[in-house]
Design a protein around this motif. Structure first.
Motif, PDB file in Angstrom:
ATOM      1  N   UNK A   1      21.334   4.289  -1.486  1.00 33.05           N
ATOM      2  CA  UNK A   1      20.872   3.521  -2.646  1.00 33.05           C
ATOM      3  C   UNK A   1      21.353   2.078  -2.558  1.00 33.05           C
ATOM      4  N   UNK A   2      22.596   1.884  -2.070  1.00 35.40           N
ATOM      5  CA  UNK A   2      23.126   0.526  -1.935  1.00 35.40           C
ATOM      6  C   UNK A   2      22.299  -0.272  -0.945  1.00 35.40           C
ATOM      7  N   UNK A   3      21.967   0.367   0.226  1.00 29.39           N
ATOM      8  CA  UNK A   3      21.185  -0.324   1.261  1.00 29.39           C
ATOM      9  C   UNK A   3      19.801  -0.671   0.742  1.00 29.39           C
ATOM     10  N   UNK A   4      19.143   0.288   0.060  1.00 27.17           N
ATOM     11  CA  UNK A   4      17.797   0.049  -0.457  1.00 27.17           C
ATOM     12  C   UNK A   4      17.812  -1.084  -1.471  1.00 27.17           C
ATOM     13  N   UNK A   5      18.800  -1.084  -2.367  1.00 29.83           N
ATOM     14  CA  UNK A   5      18.878  -2.127  -3.397  1.00 29.83           C
ATOM     15  C   UNK A   5      19.111  -3.493  -2.764  1.00 29.83           C
ATOM     16  N   UNK A   6      19.988  -3.541  -1.734  1.00 27.79           N
ATOM     17  CA  UNK A   6      20.277  -4.810  -1.068  1.00 27.79           C
ATOM     18  C   UNK A   6      19.043  -5.364  -0.378  1.00 27.79           C
ATOM     19  N   UNK A   7      18.280  -4.466   0.282  1.00 29.93           N
ATOM     20  CA  UNK A   7      17.059  -4.905   0.965  1.00 29.93           C
ATOM     21  C   UNK A   7      16.032  -5.411  -0.042  1.00 29.93           C
ATOM     22  N   UNK A   8      15.912  -4.735  -1.202  1.00 31.84           N
ATOM     23  CA  UNK A   8      14.963  -5.190  -2.224  1.00 31.84           C
ATOM     24  C   UNK A   8      15.343  -6.577  -2.728  1.00 31.84           C
ATOM     25  N   UNK A   9      16.646  -6.760  -2.957  1.00 35.37           N
ATOM     26  CA  UNK A   9      17.091  -8.062  -3.442  1.00 35.37           C
ATOM     27  C   UNK A   9      16.879  -9.146  -2.383  1.00 35.37           C
ATOM     28  N   UNK A  10      17.148  -8.797  -1.127  1.00 34.95           N
ATOM     29  CA  UNK A  10      17.000  -9.783  -0.058  1.00 34.95           C
ATOM     30  C   UNK A  10      15.563 -10.228   0.095  1.00 34.95           C
ATOM     31  N   UNK A  11      14.635  -9.294  -0.074  1.00 32.73           N
ATOM     32  CA  UNK A  11      13.222  -9.630   0.080  1.00 32.73           C
ATOM     33  C   UNK A  11      12.566  -9.987  -1.257  1.00 32.73           C
ATOM     34  N   UNK A  12      13.360 -10.102  -2.319  1.00 34.00           N
ATOM     35  CA  UNK A  12      12.812 -10.503  -3.611  1.00 34.00           C
ATOM     36  C   UNK A  12      11.984  -9.435  -4.261  1.00 34.00           C
ATOM     37  N   UNK A  13      12.228  -8.190  -3.941  1.00 34.13           N
ATOM     38  CA  UNK A  13      11.453  -7.093  -4.518  1.00 34.13           C
ATOM     39  C   UNK A  13      12.063  -6.692  -5.849  1.00 34.13           C
ATOM     40  N   UNK A  14      11.222  -6.457  -6.887  1.00 33.10           N
ATOM     41  CA  UNK A  14      11.743  -5.953  -8.165  1.00 33.10           C
ATOM     42  C   UNK A  14      12.281  -4.544  -7.974  1.00 33.10           C
ATOM     43  N   UNK A  15      13.396  -4.230  -8.603  1.00 28.92           N
ATOM     44  CA  UNK A  15      14.048  -2.945  -8.390  1.00 28.92           C
ATOM     45  C   UNK A  15      13.256  -1.787  -8.939  1.00 28.92           C
ATOM     46  N   UNK A  16      12.380  -2.052  -9.976  1.00 27.68           N
ATOM     47  CA  UNK A  16      11.648  -0.943 -10.595  1.00 27.68           C
ATOM     48  C   UNK A  16      10.172  -0.958 -10.248  1.00 27.68           C
ATOM     49  N   UNK A  17       9.764  -1.809  -9.300  1.00 29.19           N
ATOM     50  CA  UNK A  17       8.344  -1.907  -8.943  1.00 29.19           C
ATOM     51  C   UNK A  17       8.054  -0.932  -7.813  1.00 29.19           C
ATOM     52  N   UNK A  18       7.203   0.020  -8.026  1.00 26.86           N
ATOM     53  CA  UNK A  18       6.853   1.018  -7.009  1.00 26.86           C
ATOM     54  C   UNK A  18       5.481   0.799  -6.421  1.00 26.86           C
ATOM     55  N   UNK A  19       4.786  -0.289  -6.813  1.00 21.24           N
ATOM     56  CA  UNK A  19       3.437  -0.511  -6.297  1.00 21.24           C
ATOM     57  C   UNK A  19       3.504  -1.022  -4.863  1.00 21.24           C
ATOM     58  N   UNK A  20       2.665  -0.539  -3.990  1.00 19.48           N
ATOM     59  CA  UNK A  20       2.622  -0.942  -2.590  1.00 19.48           C
ATOM     60  C   UNK A  20       1.713  -2.149  -2.428  1.00 19.48           C
ATOM     61  N   UNK A  21       2.171  -3.089  -1.639  1.00 21.86           N
ATOM     62  CA  UNK A  21       1.352  -4.281  -1.378  1.00 21.86           C
ATOM     63  C   UNK A  21       0.286  -3.955  -0.357  1.00 21.86           C
ATOM     64  N   UNK A  22      -0.908  -4.543  -0.573  1.00 22.82           N
ATOM     65  CA  UNK A  22      -1.995  -4.349   0.383  1.00 22.82           C
ATOM     66  C   UNK A  22      -1.844  -5.321   1.529  1.00 22.82           C
ATOM     67  N   UNK A  23      -2.619  -5.092   2.599  1.00 21.66           N
ATOM     68  CA  UNK A  23      -2.581  -5.984   3.757  1.00 21.66           C
ATOM     69  C   UNK A  23      -3.020  -7.384   3.358  1.00 21.66           C
ATOM     70  N   UNK A  24      -4.056  -7.467   2.486  1.00 20.12           N
ATOM     71  CA  UNK A  24      -4.544  -8.785   2.060  1.00 20.12           C
ATOM     72  C   UNK A  24      -3.464  -9.533   1.283  1.00 20.12           C
ATOM     73  N   UNK A  25      -2.740  -8.817   0.402  1.00 22.33           N
ATOM     74  CA  UNK A  25      -1.676  -9.461  -0.364  1.00 22.33           C
ATOM     75  C   UNK A  25      -0.572  -9.963   0.548  1.00 22.33           C
ATOM     76  N   UNK A  26      -0.214  -9.141   1.537  1.00 19.50           N
ATOM     77  CA  UNK A  26       0.825  -9.556   2.469  1.00 19.50           C
ATOM     78  C   UNK A  26       0.420 -10.808   3.233  1.00 19.50           C
ATOM     79  N   UNK A  27      -0.855 -10.846   3.660  1.00 22.92           N
ATOM     80  CA  UNK A  27      -1.317 -12.017   4.404  1.00 22.92           C
ATOM     81  C   UNK A  27      -1.307 -13.259   3.513  1.00 22.92           C
ATOM     82  N   UNK A  28      -1.738 -13.110   2.253  1.00 22.44           N
ATOM     83  CA  UNK A  28      -1.727 -14.247   1.331  1.00 22.44           C
ATOM     84  C   UNK A  28      -0.306 -14.752   1.102  1.00 22.44           C
ATOM     85  N   UNK A  29       0.624 -13.798   0.903  1.00 20.05           N
ATOM     86  CA  UNK A  29       2.006 -14.196   0.684  1.00 20.05           C
ATOM     87  C   UNK A  29       2.584 -14.884   1.910  1.00 20.05           C
TER      88      UNK A  29
END
Length: 661
Positions: free
Chosen positions: A31-59
């Motif tokens: 849980x510590x590793x997952x939380x650290x990776x989410x914070x490092x990549x700016x991921x919200x801790x409670x967001x479970x939605x998967x990004x699409x390929x198009x969204x990733x490319x836009x970002x």
């Protein structure tokens, strides 16, 4: 968010930090590793939605635009002495971070572990970019914001590097001119170099051993990726301290904003063990095919549901008279000789219950002839289905041998002669021991089977058994040669019986004596008949010797076989001169005479002849009666010379009396 398992090798200080935080918060390390990776990549801790390929490319595109703008601002700031040193520290880290961002998004190494980049992460970057842009019109941007942005970029670069360095697979990024712009810890260890000594150099500029430099594993493939914009896979062999290792290299393009390939990311996976397994599998399959094709038995693989022949070796095709291609088009009913329904049901039930069965059967060849076979079948899994693996052995010769053996056993058991088999042991007691006797032996001797097995045939001998005949047997056995004798033996009830005993040695294929086989024929009746005949002959001889007529016998070769004492006197020959000699040699003057004519007439016509004849060499008249027999001719004769002389004298007296009258 979908969970996936990933294995990384983390630096020791990072592992200690994870352990410390887990103990402090009471949560598990994952849980510590997952939380650290989410914070490092700016991921919200409670967001479970998967990004699409198009969204990733836009970002990714927005991130590149922000970094480009930031680079321009940093360039302007670099003109000022108070920030020049700081910019020189941030710029390489930012460029490194950009390359790693490409590799993680395009190369697929990180994308399988990070399911998406949330909108919030892009938002933060956008906010930072907007702040930078809002201050771009000013002659001097806010230094605090600049430091914060540089720290964030540096942090992300470190995280990317830690993640890629934790991968056990060698990973590198190569630009258009063949320079290494990134190399993880695994590839540095593979080359035996430090990471900083690899970056910025081409393959030829690396200080590697000559045998390694000759490989040039991915240069030509790199050019293909730049030209086609498509990933490539290549296998190479690389010398290491542990020997030659095989690697599967995946080269993937890294696209820039304009869609051109700016670099190539290469991921190498150690497939040495896999290749060894595949090679072992190929060898195993080759050995299986070799055994399958060159086995002495015919081998069939049969679909249990359709009874179709899925595979068969060349031996099976040859013995049934088919080509292998023809055989694989058939079903079992095309080659089976039909069996009774009850027996077929029994075979099927045992096969289903036990999973295997061995039974005798008959197969029909292409020309219609049948061959006797033994089938050993077992249910196995073959190509994801249950089949019957059957080994079929031609037992025609065995069946013929069994039939011969059955006939021999039947003959041995039903013969009227006793048969016994002994071991080839010592001739003295207690050997040789009886191993087998047939029913005729028990019937003749009165002993049961259990009473004689393991004992010696000497149990049949008794007081009147001829010692000379036993010595003859012993001599023959010691010389390992056959022998025939006649013995007086004793039954279980002590009664006497005569046997004609034939003993023969039995040797194995190496010529070593293993057994003795004896044929024991009961000749008691013959012996009794012979004794009676001897007694009868003696009686006849007495009678013949007592009669006043001569008696002799002649066989079919006209040889004397018997004569009495009176015959010796009349013929003036002794028995020794007559017996065994030919009639015509002893009395040559008889040839062509009445004797010759009448004797041949009696034999030819099988009639009794009687005649009187004068034999000049003896100067005697004979009255002869010759009677044919199975043995030849029996002759009874008497000397009538005196009678003939009286008759002549009487005829002379009568003639003289008539002449005087």
């Amino acid at each position: 968010m979908v969970s996936k398992i990933a294995t990384f090798r983390l630096p020791e200080n990072l592992i200690q930090e994870i352990r410390f935080r887990a103990e402090a918060t009471g949560r598990d390390r994952t849980a510590i590793v997952v939380e650290a990776l989410k914070q490092a990549f700016g991921l919200p801790l409670n967001d479970s939605r998967l990004a699409t390929v198009e969204e990733l490319q836009q970002q990714l595109n927005k991130l590149e635009e922000n970094v480009t703008t930031l680079n321009e601002q940093l360039t302007e700031l670099s003109q000022k002495p108070d920030v020049e040193s700081r910019v020189s520290e941030i710029s390489p880290v930012m460029e490194h971070s950009l390359l790693l961002s490409h590799s993680s998004m395009v190369g697929g190494t990180l994308s399988s572990e990070i399911n998406g980049i949330p909108e919030g992460w892009t938002g933060k970057n956008r906010a930072t970019t907007e702040e930078v842009e809002s201050n771009s019109d000013k002659s001097k941007p806010d230094e605090t914001e600049l430091q914060e942005l540089a720290a964030r970029i540096s942090q992300q670069a470190r995280i990317f590097d830690q993640v890629l360095s934790a991968s056990p697979d060698p990973i590198c990024v190569i630009d258009r001119v063949g320079r290494f712009t990134y190399a993880n810890l695994a590839i540095a260890q593979l080359f035996g170099l430090q990471q900083r000594h690899i970056l910025g150099k081409t393959w030829g500029q690396l200080d590697l051993p000559p045998e390694v430099m000759e490989i040039e594993p991915i240069d030509s493939q790199r050019e293909v990726v730049f030209a086609t914009k498509r990933p490539l896979t290549k296998e190479i062999s690389y010398p290491t301290l542990d020997g030659i290792r095989d690697y599967e290299c995946i080269l993937s393009p890294i696209l820039g904003i304009s869609g051109c390939v700016e670099a190539v990311i290469c991921t190498a996976r150690d497939i040495t063990e896999r290749n060894h397994v595949e090679e072992s599998l190929r060898e195993s399959e080759a050995n299986y095919r070799h055994l399958f094709e060159y086995a002495n038995d015919s081998i069939f693989i049969i679909d249990l549901s359709t009874s179709r022949i899925l595979d068969a070796n060349q031996n099976a095709a040859r013995r049934l008279g088919y080509t292998r291609k023809e055989l694989l088009k058939l079903k079992t009913r095309d080659i089976d000789v039909p069996v009774p329904e009850v027996r077929q049901k029994t075979i099927n039930q045992q096969m289903q219950a036990m999973g295997s069965i061995i039974f005798d059967h008959a197969l029909r060849r292409k020309d219609g002839t049948e061959i006797q076979v033994e089938i050993s079948s077992r249910i196995i899994e073959y190509r994801d289905q249950l089949v019957s693996l059957s080994f079929v052995r031609d037992i025609t010769a065995r069946k013929q041998a069994e039939e011969r053996m059955r006939l021999l056993e039947s003959a041995v058991e039903n013969t009227q002669d006793g048969i016994l088999i002994t071991e080839a042991g010592q001739l003295d007691e207690p050997s040789p021991k009886l191993l087998y006797v047939n029913q005729a032996f028990t019937r003749i001797t009165g002993y049961d089977l259990t009473e004689v097995l393991g004992r010696t045939p000497r149990l049949l001998q008794g007081p009147k058994t001829d010692r000379s005949q036993l010595d003859k047997i012993r001599t023959a056995l010691s010389q390992q040669r056959p022998v025939q004798v006649e013995l007086l033996n004793y039954r279980k009830d002590s009664s006497e019986f005569w046997v004609e005993l034939n003993i023969v040695p039995i040797a194995n294929k190496n010529g070593q004596l293993t057994h003795w086989v004896a044929l024991q024929r009961d000749i008691t009746e013959r012996k009794q008949a012979e004794a009676a005949l001897v007694a009868s002959n003696q009686q006849i001889s007495k009678i013949l010797e007592s009669i006043s007529d001569g008696f002799l016998t002649i066989d079919h070769q006209w040889q004397f076989t018997e004569c009495n004492h009176k015959a010796e006197q009349i013929l003036q020959r002794s028995r020794n001169e007559l017996l065994g000699q030919m009639l015509w040699d002893v009395f040559p003057e008889m040839v062509g005479s009445t004797f010759d004519h009448e004797y041949h007439k009696a034999v030819a016509q099988q009639i009794t002849v009687s005649f009187e004849e004068f034999y000049a060499p003896l100067e005697k008249w004979f009255e002869v009666h010759a009677c044919p027999s199975n043995e030849g001719l029996s002759v009874v004769f008497k000397d009538i010379t005196k009678r003939k002389q009286r008759e002549v004298s009487q005829r002379g007296t009568i003639t003289h009396h008539h002449s005087r009258s």
